[in-house]
Enzyme design. Structure first.
Site, mmCIF file in Angstrom:
data_model
loop_
_atom_site.group_PDB
_atom_site.id
_atom_site.type_symbol
_atom_site.label_atom_id
_atom_site.label_comp_id
_atom_site.label_asym_id
_atom_site.label_seq_id
_atom_site.Cartn_x
_atom_site.Cartn_y
_atom_site.Cartn_z
ATOM 1 N N ASN A 34 43.750 34.873 44.333
ATOM 2 C CA ASN A 34 42.459 35.351 43.849
ATOM 3 C C ASN A 34 41.523 34.173 43.622
ATOM 4 O O ASN A 34 41.963 33.036 43.463
ATOM 5 C CB ASN A 34 42.591 36.211 42.581
ATOM 6 C CG ASN A 34 43.805 35.849 41.773
ATOM 7 O OD1 ASN A 34 43.822 34.806 41.146
ATOM 8 N ND2 ASN A 34 44.845 36.685 41.835
ATOM 9 N N THR A 50 41.269 43.288 43.629
ATOM 10 C CA THR A 50 42.729 43.284 43.588
ATOM 11 C C THR A 50 43.317 43.995 44.809
ATOM 12 O O THR A 50 42.718 44.933 45.353
ATOM 13 C CB THR A 50 43.233 43.971 42.292
ATOM 14 O OG1 THR A 50 44.653 43.835 42.235
ATOM 15 C CG2 THR A 50 42.873 45.444 42.210
ATOM 16 N N GLY A 51 44.473 43.500 45.226
ATOM 17 C CA GLY A 51 45.287 44.221 46.202
ATOM 18 C C GLY A 51 44.799 44.218 47.636
ATOM 19 O O GLY A 51 45.309 45.002 48.443
ATOM 20 N N SER A 80 43.872 41.431 39.371
ATOM 21 C CA SER A 80 44.748 41.720 38.238
ATOM 22 C C SER A 80 45.047 40.452 37.431
ATOM 23 O O SER A 80 45.669 40.511 36.379
ATOM 24 C CB SER A 80 46.053 42.318 38.754
ATOM 25 O OG SER A 80 46.645 41.414 39.676
ATOM 26 N N GLU A 81 44.626 39.288 37.953
ATOM 27 C CA GLU A 81 44.932 38.013 37.280
ATOM 28 C C GLU A 81 43.719 37.436 36.558
ATOM 29 O O GLU A 81 43.666 36.237 36.298
ATOM 30 C CB GLU A 81 45.419 36.984 38.314
ATOM 31 C CG GLU A 81 46.718 37.323 38.992
ATOM 32 C CD GLU A 81 47.919 37.231 38.061
ATOM 33 O OE1 GLU A 81 47.729 37.257 36.832
ATOM 34 O OE2 GLU A 81 49.038 37.149 38.565
ATOM 35 N N HIS A 100 43.414 30.666 42.839
ATOM 36 C CA HIS A 100 44.864 30.857 42.655
ATOM 37 C C HIS A 100 45.459 31.226 44.012
ATOM 38 O O HIS A 100 44.938 32.112 44.703
ATOM 39 C CB HIS A 100 45.129 31.970 41.642
ATOM 40 C CG HIS A 100 46.548 32.462 41.666
ATOM 41 N ND1 HIS A 100 47.630 31.620 41.553
ATOM 42 C CD2 HIS A 100 47.066 33.704 41.823
ATOM 43 C CE1 HIS A 100 48.750 32.316 41.626
ATOM 44 N NE2 HIS A 100 48.436 33.589 41.794
ATOM 45 N N HIS A 102 49.381 30.810 46.676
ATOM 46 C CA HIS A 102 50.834 30.592 46.701
ATOM 47 C C HIS A 102 51.167 29.658 47.867
ATOM 48 O O HIS A 102 51.911 30.046 48.785
ATOM 49 C CB HIS A 102 51.581 31.922 46.880
ATOM 50 C CG HIS A 102 51.248 32.967 45.852
ATOM 51 N ND1 HIS A 102 51.550 34.299 46.017
ATOM 52 C CD2 HIS A 102 50.627 32.884 44.643
ATOM 53 C CE1 HIS A 102 51.144 34.997 44.960
ATOM 54 N NE2 HIS A 102 50.562 34.158 44.107
ATOM 55 N N HIS A 163 55.921 31.192 40.724
ATOM 56 C CA HIS A 163 54.758 32.013 41.051
ATOM 57 C C HIS A 163 53.857 31.351 42.105
ATOM 58 O O HIS A 163 53.757 31.847 43.217
ATOM 59 C CB HIS A 163 53.988 32.327 39.759
ATOM 60 C CG HIS A 163 52.837 33.256 39.936
ATOM 61 N ND1 HIS A 163 52.280 33.955 38.896
ATOM 62 C CD2 HIS A 163 52.103 33.597 41.024
ATOM 63 C CE1 HIS A 163 51.274 34.694 39.340
ATOM 64 N NE2 HIS A 163 51.150 34.487 40.633
#
Ligand code: 13P
Length: 276
Positions: A34, A50-51, A80-81, A100, A102, A163
């Site tokens: 996000n 989100t999503g 959602s974060e 953010h 990964h 995470h």
């Protein structure tokens, strides 16, 4: 005169562009990650929904929220974060954008409980100080916001245990480039480890880099975590105020003690060798 509308439009396009870069570079997969920015002149944030896959965003998909993360405008629901983003904006008035993701190598370190705190590359010490590992917190809950809180005032890039990674900066380009630096450094640290003879910069060299950071007004990382030495060579004080309170996890404390025992043993072995 500053044009709020233009600024929002520019921010929308920049978020779309950064989402595309994160996806193309493999820092996110599927609906991961996000991005948010502060909207200049307004007490509002513009955030990814989100999503959805952040690699294929459109400007109109973004959501405007207030400073607590409550939705104000947009067809989709916000990330959602947002609690994590809101925490950063609250603690760091100098920050205007949060990313953010990964990224696989950085997240591999995060999943192995290994922070990126060794001074292996001078440029990384200059730009990020070091990259600590925040404790695990359940995604989408306040736990995650609490886990990052002790680190946010002192660092601009974090690993999130089991995470991913989090970077933030004065603008979105800055926050995004910090994510690139984090992942690039994670790769370098991995290769150095695989080659079996890591050679972190010596304390004097790290100290000089921290002096440059300090002159440039950058954040003051916790000295012991970033292995910043004092002139006397100890790593427990540094260019930051010696009376600063610091926060350590149990694991970080154990690592510090282990490192200190290792260094003492190495010095004793050297001394023994030179006297025989
Ligand atoms: P959102 O799509 O809700 O932003 O969540 C993605 C993610 O990466 C959670 O960690």
């Amino acid at each position: 005169m500053f044009d709020i509308k233009m600024n929002e439009q520019a921010a929308r396009h920049m978020i779309v562009e950064v989402g595309r870069r994160l996806y193309e570079r493999g820092y996110i997969a599927a609906a991961d990650g996000n991005i948010s920015v502060r909207l200049e002149g307004r007490r509002q944030l513009l955030a990814t929904p989100t999503g959805v896959c952040k690699g294929f965003l459109k400007p109109e998909m973004l959501v405007i929220v207030d400073e607590e993360g409550r939705k104000l405008q947009g067809d989709l629901n916000p990330s959602s974060e947002l609690a994590m983003h809101v925490t950063i904006y609250r603690l760091r008035p100098d920050v205007n954008a949060v990313v953010h993701a990964h990224p696989p190598v950085g997240t591999g370190f995060a999943a192995s409980g290994i922070p990126l705190t060794k001074p292996l590359v001078s440029e990384v010490v200059l730009t990020l100080g070091c990259i600590p590992l925040a404790e695990y917190g359940t995604p989408t809950t306040e736990e995650l916001a609490q886990a990052i809180t002790p680190y946010v005032p002192h660092y601009d890039a974090l690993l999130l245990a089991n995470h991913g990674a989090l970077t933030y900066g004065a603008d979105l380009e800055d926050a995004y480039f910090k994510m690139e630096t984090l992942e690039h450094f994670a790769r370098i640290a991995l290769v150095a480890h695989l080659l079996g003879q890591e050679r972190p910069l010596p304390p004097e060299a790290v100290s000089k880099l921290f002096q440059i950071r300090q002159r440039a007004g950058r954040t003051s990382p916790t000295p012991s975590l970033c292995q910043v030495p004092t002139p006397s060579g100890r790593a427990t004080e540094g260019p930051a105020n010696a009376n600063d309170r610091i926060t350590l996890t149990r694991r970080q404390l154990v690592d510090l003690i282990a490192e200190s025992i290792e260094a003492t043993l190495a010095a004793l072995i050297d001394e023994n060798r030179s006297s025989t």
